[in-house]
Structures are given as structure tokens and as C-alpha cells.
Enzyme design. Structure first.
Site, PDB file in Angstrom:
ATOM      1  N   PRO A  27      19.175 -19.231 -34.229  1.00 39.67           N
ATOM      2  CA  PRO A  27      18.089 -18.800 -33.336  1.00 39.67           C
ATOM      3  C   PRO A  27      17.734 -17.325 -33.403  1.00 39.67           C
ATOM      4  O   PRO A  27      16.701 -16.928 -32.854  1.00 39.67           O
ATOM      5  CB  PRO A  27      18.628 -19.137 -31.925  1.00 39.67           C
ATOM      6  CG  PRO A  27      19.953 -19.700 -32.086  1.00 39.67           C
ATOM      7  CD  PRO A  27      20.348 -19.704 -33.509  1.00 39.67           C
ATOM      8  N   GLU A  28      18.533 -16.503 -34.060  1.00 43.81           N
ATOM      9  CA  GLU A  28      18.238 -15.067 -34.069  1.00 43.81           C
ATOM     10  C   GLU A  28      16.995 -14.759 -34.883  1.00 43.81           C
ATOM     11  O   GLU A  28      16.736 -15.369 -35.909  1.00 43.81           O
ATOM     12  CB  GLU A  28      19.428 -14.273 -34.624  1.00 43.81           C
ATOM     13  CG  GLU A  28      20.709 -14.423 -33.822  1.00 43.81           C
ATOM     14  CD  GLU A  28      20.606 -13.893 -32.389  1.00 43.81           C
ATOM     15  OE1 GLU A  28      19.590 -13.259 -32.044  1.00 43.81           O
ATOM     16  OE2 GLU A  28      21.545 -14.133 -31.614  1.00 43.81           O
ATOM     17  N   GLY A  29      16.229 -13.786 -34.425  1.00 38.71           N
ATOM     18  CA  GLY A  29      14.964 -13.424 -35.063  1.00 38.71           C
ATOM     19  C   GLY A  29      15.107 -12.391 -36.176  1.00 38.71           C
ATOM     20  O   GLY A  29      16.200 -11.911 -36.486  1.00 38.71           O
ATOM     21  N   ASN A  65      14.265  -9.267 -36.477  1.00 36.51           N
ATOM     22  CA  ASN A  65      14.689  -7.885 -36.273  1.00 36.51           C
ATOM     23  C   ASN A  65      16.146  -7.722 -35.885  1.00 36.51           C
ATOM     24  O   ASN A  65      16.732  -6.679 -36.145  1.00 36.51           O
ATOM     25  CB  ASN A  65      13.747  -7.204 -35.277  1.00 36.51           C
ATOM     26  CG  ASN A  65      12.389  -7.017 -35.916  1.00 36.51           C
ATOM     27  OD1 ASN A  65      12.242  -6.210 -36.832  1.00 36.51           O
ATOM     28  ND2 ASN A  65      11.403  -7.795 -35.495  1.00 36.51           N
ATOM     29  N   ARG A  82       5.413  -7.730 -26.382  1.00 38.47           N
ATOM     30  CA  ARG A  82       6.109  -8.980 -26.687  1.00 38.47           C
ATOM     31  C   ARG A  82       5.811  -9.984 -25.580  1.00 38.47           C
ATOM     32  O   ARG A  82       5.889  -9.643 -24.393  1.00 38.47           O
ATOM     33  CB  ARG A  82       7.597  -8.648 -26.768  1.00 38.47           C
ATOM     34  CG  ARG A  82       8.482  -9.779 -27.189  1.00 38.47           C
ATOM     35  CD  ARG A  82       8.403 -10.033 -28.675  1.00 38.47           C
ATOM     36  NE  ARG A  82       9.591 -10.757 -29.097  1.00 38.47           N
ATOM     37  CZ  ARG A  82       9.793 -12.064 -28.866  1.00 38.47           C
ATOM     38  NH1 ARG A  82       8.857 -12.769 -28.265  1.00 38.47           N
ATOM     39  NH2 ARG A  82      10.911 -12.643 -29.263  1.00 38.47           N
TER      40      ARG A  82
HETATM   41  N1  GDP Z   1       3.187  -9.974 -36.180  1.00 40.76           N
HETATM   42  C1  GDP Z   1       3.885  -9.838 -35.059  1.00 40.76           C
HETATM   43  N2  GDP Z   1       4.906 -10.665 -34.822  1.00 40.76           N
HETATM   44  C2  GDP Z   1       5.608 -10.492 -33.690  1.00 40.76           C
HETATM   45  C3  GDP Z   1       5.285  -9.477 -32.756  1.00 40.76           C
HETATM   46  N3  GDP Z   1       6.167  -9.553 -31.740  1.00 40.76           N
HETATM   47  C4  GDP Z   1       7.002 -10.568 -32.034  1.00 40.76           C
HETATM   48  N4  GDP Z   1       6.670 -11.139 -33.211  1.00 40.76           N
HETATM   49  C5  GDP Z   1       7.331 -12.277 -33.882  1.00 40.76           C
HETATM   50  O1  GDP Z   1       8.372 -12.728 -33.065  1.00 40.76           O
HETATM   51  C6  GDP Z   1       9.629 -12.342 -33.607  1.00 40.76           C
HETATM   52  C7  GDP Z   1      10.432 -11.708 -32.497  1.00 40.76           C
HETATM   53  O2  GDP Z   1      11.763 -11.875 -32.752  1.00 40.76           O
HETATM   54  P1  GDP Z   1      12.736 -10.659 -33.084  1.00 40.76           P
HETATM   55  O3  GDP Z   1      12.379 -10.113 -34.405  1.00 40.76           O
HETATM   56  O4  GDP Z   1      14.073 -11.214 -32.890  1.00 40.76           O
HETATM   57  O5  GDP Z   1      12.468  -9.549 -31.970  1.00 40.76           O
HETATM   58  P2  GDP Z   1      12.749  -9.650 -30.396  1.00 40.76           P
HETATM   59  O6  GDP Z   1      12.968 -11.089 -30.046  1.00 40.76           O
HETATM   60  O7  GDP Z   1      11.532  -9.061 -29.779  1.00 40.76           O
HETATM   61  O8  GDP Z   1      13.976  -8.832 -30.126  1.00 40.76           O
HETATM   62  C8  GDP Z   1       9.335 -11.366 -34.732  1.00 40.76           C
HETATM   63  O9  GDP Z   1      10.258 -11.413 -35.747  1.00 40.76           O
HETATM   64  C9  GDP Z   1       7.960 -11.820 -35.179  1.00 40.76           C
HETATM   65  O10 GDP Z   1       8.076 -12.913 -36.046  1.00 40.76           O
HETATM   66  C10 GDP Z   1       4.186  -8.629 -33.047  1.00 40.76           C
HETATM   67  O11 GDP Z   1       3.834  -7.725 -32.305  1.00 40.76           O
HETATM   68  N5  GDP Z   1       3.527  -8.860 -34.208  1.00 40.76           N
HETATM   69 MG    MG Z   2      14.746 -12.222 -30.874  1.00 44.15          MG
END
Ligand code: GDP
Ligand code: MG
Ligand code: NAG
Ligand code: NAG
Ligand code: NAG
Length: 445
Positions: A68-70, A72, A310
Site C-alpha cells: 500500500p505504500e505510495g 514518495n 493532497r
Molecule cells: N500528479 C500528482 N499526483 C499526486 C499529487 N498528489 C498525490 N498524487 C498521487 O498520489 C500519490 C500519493 O502518495 P504518496 O506518494 O505516498 O504521498 P502521500 O500519500 O501524500 O504521502 C502520489 O504518488 C501520486 O501518485 C499531485 O499533486 N499531483
Molecule cells: Mg502515501
């Protein structure tokens, strides 16, 4: 990957901007380019090219992260693994880090595009990564290794008993698996599992290891307990940073240079829609990160407010530190007024009704919205990086509370030399009482 020839217009459907360019060609040529030059680095020699005889002790560290980790947080785990490989190499082991292919991420849901088995070269500059620590793409590992076999998988987990006596100490021990094992044995006795969507990949052995501590506590286990050539650490996020925000952290972070085609697309967008260029904004960038050393406060940034807003899972839980759209737009207007900025660039994962509402409340906002065709080439990860790159170049930035997406923008701005006051800002929830602002993690060279 779909290859297309000729001029295909790239259209960014931002409010009323429409823009055609050569970017597609740039994109295709750079993706091809990165693959070809993957063996060269600015300074580090690539371990895999040493003569076969001397390379006998070459060992591979692979890793994966909780599904589930994204994107970033995964970038953060890379820093921990790079640190572990540096420790192993300091202790004399000839280890190479194998880059886990990107894909199947929860947030990457753009329909009908193939988002699996994506090599790191599509998102990051491999040459830059290699100037920090030896890395190879997974497919290169398969080729060098003589097949899709991983000798040993260690599934990292916490201790079943938690912290005994309430006292925290660093430790690592082979233990029975706590959770259901995500690997199962096939008829030949090999272990099958996800392996980034590479169905042919098999592991020869899988065991569970309880680990509590920083990444380098794994070094003695990898050097002494295990003698096989390729070892994969699954659930690598279990390990902590060796030294968060220390010199080594920043070296690795600085080496995570975005792929050139993504930076070019972002720069082009800045120039066309935000009147922002590196020379006017004092954000001149060196592709060779080892030479990049911007003075704190030297970057001016483009004449726009950069916003990372977000939504999705951040609002579903009704978190009190995340603003309503109305609250966020009010804050943006006040920041634009305060900093005398007429433009606002918004990066957001808002979609559907939420996005419509945002457009209604903030019709002047500039967004990077690729056409379906461009999205297919850039993928959700590429679009996320372009959004981050544009936010990183804004005169003033505001992000979302505890979003790793926003944190990576902070770091990018730190590298570019922005005054911390322009970077470490976040939205407050509409009714949040104590709205603590993000920490300034000063870059260390
Ligand atoms: N293009 C874009 N994608 C986003 C944005 N915010 C979130 N996402 C998507 O949602 C994911 C959020 O997960 P993560 O990278 O784990 O960051 P976090 O959950 O905000 O800590 C990102 O990797 C993107 O795929 C944004 O501003 N622009
Ligand atoms: Mg995340
Ligand atoms: C590694 O080997 C040592 C010495 O044989 C042993 O005490 C320890 O439990 C082993 N650790 C792991 C994680 O296998
Ligand atoms: C699997 O790995 C464990 C831990 O390294 C080891 O004790 C065991 O002997 C290995 N099993 C086989 C069949 O190699
Ligand atoms: C763009 O920025 C420059 C200064 O960097 C300024 O002189 C110029 O007027 C700006 N152009 C527009 C259209 O705002």
C-alpha cells in the site's frame, strides 16, 4: 511502451492553455538515451563492468516495500537501502543495489495504461544514482545473474512481543513469520511471489527476520549469516534511516535527480505558462548533482505560488489537519496577495467533483494536465514528478500536512537553494487549533 513517430501534439488542458510542442520527441529520445548510457556515471565506476575474474564476489541487494505504500515513501526507503549498501561496501563487500521496478501502486489508477515493471530510468537519472552508489535495473540483474532467480528473500517484520520491558534496543533475529507469507512454493520447490510483476522470477529460499533498528543493522547478517549472491529484503520500510537528514541522507537524496525528459517538460511548462526560467529565477541546475551546491536563500523562484493540495485518502478520514477546498483557496489568495504573485500553480490528486469544485473556486489556477496520449508516455509517476518539479521552482510554496509528496518538494527546494521561509509551509485544517508547520531539514554537504 508505445512508440510514435512524427509530431503528435502535447496538449495541456489547463484552464484555457493549449500547447503543442516537441516534447514527445524529447521524451522518446531521452527514455531511449537513459537506457543506453546506464553504464556510465559521472564519477563512480560501475561495479558490474569489472572483469569477470575479479567480480566473483559481486553480490546483489534487492528490496521491496509494503504494497500500500505510495511513490514518495518508496523514494524514502530507497535512501535507507542506499545507506545499507554503502555500509556493506565500506566493510569490503562488493554489493550492488538492484532497483525495484515501479508499478501496481495504489494511486496510479489512470485507466488503460500499462503501469507495471517500469524501470527507474523512466523517472530518475541512472547516471546520477550511480554516482552515489552502484545500482542496476532489475532486468539488468536478471541478465547478469543468468536468470530470474533470487537466492534468498528475507521478509522483515517487527518483533511479535513488541519492545520488551518497554525498552527500545536495536536487534535482528531470524524468527517465525508473524503474518501470512506472501510467497508460496511451486512444484519445483521454488518460491513464487509478486516480484514487481515479473512472473518468471523465483526465490530459492524465503525466511522471516524480526528487525528493530536502522538499516545498517542488516549489514552483519548479510555479510556473515548469509553467503549466497542475491538477497532480497522484503518489507524494507521496517528498517529506519541510518541518519535521517545527515550528510549521507542528503548525498543519496541529491543523487535522486529526476529523469531529464521530465525536467525538460516541467521547465518548458514553467517558461510558457508561468514566466519562469532558471536564469531569471536563480535556479540554475546542474545535472551532475556532485557539483550542485546552491547557497541557502540564493534561489528566487518563478513569479507564482506553488501549491500541493493532497485530497483523496487524506480527506476520506476527515483528518482535521487537511483544509476544505474553500479554506485552501482562501489561504492561496492571501498568500498571493502577501507575496505579490499573480499566478498560482496547483498540483493535486483531486478528481471528479472535487476537482470541478476547485476549478470553480480558483478559475485562475494553472495546472499541468497532460492529454491521454501524453499520460500514456509519462505515466502517473512522470506526471507526479513534473508537478513536483514545477512546485519546486515556485517563489513561494505551500503543501499538505504530513504528505510525503510535499516533503519531497521541500527537499527539492532545499537543493535548489530556497529560503526555508518560502518552503516549509503547509495548509491548516479549517478548525485545526495548533497548526504546526513542517520542520526545516537543512541540507548537509
Ligand atoms: N500528479 C500528482 N499526483 C499526486 C499529487 N498528489 C498525490 N498524487 C498521487 O498520489 C500519490 C500519493 O502518495 P504518496 O506518494 O505516498 O504521498 P502521500 O500519500 O501524500 O504521502 C502520489 O504518488 C501520486 O501518485 C499531485 O499533486 N499531483
Ligand atoms: Mg502515501
Ligand atoms: C547470525 O549468526 C549468528 C551467529 O551464528 C547468530 O547468533 C544469529 O542469530 C544469526 N542472525 C540471524 C538474523 O540469522
Ligand atoms: C534457508 O535460509 C535459512 C536462513 O538463511 C537457512 O537457515 C536455511 O538452511 C535455508 N534453507 C535452504 C533449503 O537453503
Ligand atoms: C516575466 O518576467 C520578467 C522578469 O523576470 C518581467 O520583466 C516580465 O514583464 C514578465 N512577463 C510577463 C508577461 O509577466
Amino acid at each position: 511502451m508505445a512508440h510514435r513517430a512524427g509530431h503528435i501534439p502535447i496538449v495541456f488542458i489547463t484552464s484555457n492553455y493549449c500547447f503543442t510542442g516537441l516534447l514527445l520527441q524529447i521524451l522518446i529520445s531521452f527514455v531511449a538515451f537513459t537506457t543506453v548510457v546506464a553504464d556510465g556515471a559521472f564519477s563512480a565506476s560501475h561495479t558490474a563492468t569489472v572483469p569477470i575474474a575479479a567480480a566473483r564476489d559481486l553480490r546483489y541487494l534487492l528490496y521491496d516495500v509494503n504494497p500500500p505504500e505510495g511513490f514518495n515513501l518508496r523514494r524514502d526507503v530507497y535512501i535507507r537501502m542506499a545507506s545499507l549498501v554503502k555500509t556493506l561496501r565500506k566493510e569490503g563487500g562488493d554489493w550492488v543495489l538492484v532497483l525495484p521496478p515501479w508499478g501496481r501502486l495504489y494511486h496510479w489508477q489512470s485507466p488503460n495504461i500499462h503501469q507495471m515493471r517500469i524501470p527507474w530510468g523512466e523517472f530518475f537519472s541512472l547516471m546520477s544514482l550511480q554516482a552515489n552508489v552502484p545500482v542496476i535495473e532489475y532486468e539488468e540483474f536478471i541478465a547478469e545473474n543468468g536468470g530470474p532467480f533470487i537466492d534468498q528473500v528475507l521478509v522483515l517484520q517487527n518483533y511479535a512481543e513488541g519492545w520488551t520491558d518497554g525498552k527500545w534496543e536495536e536487534k535482528v533475529d531470524e524468527r517465525p513469520c508473524i503474518e501470512k507469507l506472501m510467497y508460496s512454493r511451486d512444484k519445483q520447490g521454488y518460491y513464487r511471489g509478486w516480484f514487481w510483476g515479473f512472473e518468471e522470477t523465483r526465490a530459492r529460499n524465503v525466511t522471516c527476520v524480526s528487525a528493530q533498528g536502522h538499516a545498517s543493522i542488516m549489514a552483519p547478517v548479510l555479510q556473515k549469516n548469509i553467503t549466497v549472491t542475491s538477497v532480497m529484503l522484503d518489507r524494507a520500510e521496517t528498517l529506519l534511516h541510518d541518519h535521517y537528514a545527515g550528510k549521507d541522507y542528503w548525498d543519496t537524496r541529491r543523487s535522486m535527480v529526476f529523469a531529464k525528459h521530465l525536467r525538460l517538460i516541467g521547465d518548458d511548462f514553467r517558461a510558457k505558462y508561468l514566466n519562469s526560467t532558471d536564469s531569471t529565477d536563480n535556479t540554475v541546475y546542474s545535472e551532475d548533482w556532485t557539483r550542485m551546491r546552491a547557497k541557502l536563500g540564493s534561489a528566487k523562484g518563478g513569479p507564482y505560488l506553488g501549491v500541493h493540495l493532497r485530497r483523496k485518502d487524506f480527506i476520506w478520514g476527515h483528518r482535521e489537519d487537511v483544509p476544505s477546498l474553500k479554506g485552501a483557496v482562501k489561504k492561496m489568495h492571501s498568500l498571493m496577495k502577501k507575496h505579490k504573485l499573480e499566478s498560482v500553480f496547483v498540483a493535486t490528486d483531486a478528481d471528479g467533483e472535487d476537482l470541478k469544485e476547485l476549478k470553480r473556486l480558483l478559475p485562475e489556477m494553472v495546472r499541468f494536465e497532460p492529454s491521454a496520449e501524453d499520460l500514456e508516455l509519462l505515466k502517473d509517476g512522470g506526471v507526479a514528478i513534473i508537478d513536483q518539479w514545477i512546485c519546486a521552482h515556485a517563489r513561494h510554496f505551500i503543501g499538505t500536512s504530513v504528505s510525503t509528496f510535499s516533503f519531497r518538494i521541500h527537499e527539492e527546494r532545499e537543493i535548489l537553494g530556497f529560503d526555508p521561509k518560502t518552503t516549509y509551509n503547509r495548509f491548516c485544517g479549517d478548525t485545526e487549533k495548533e497548526c504546526e508547520q513542517p520542520t526545516h531539514w537543512k541540507i548537509v554537504y
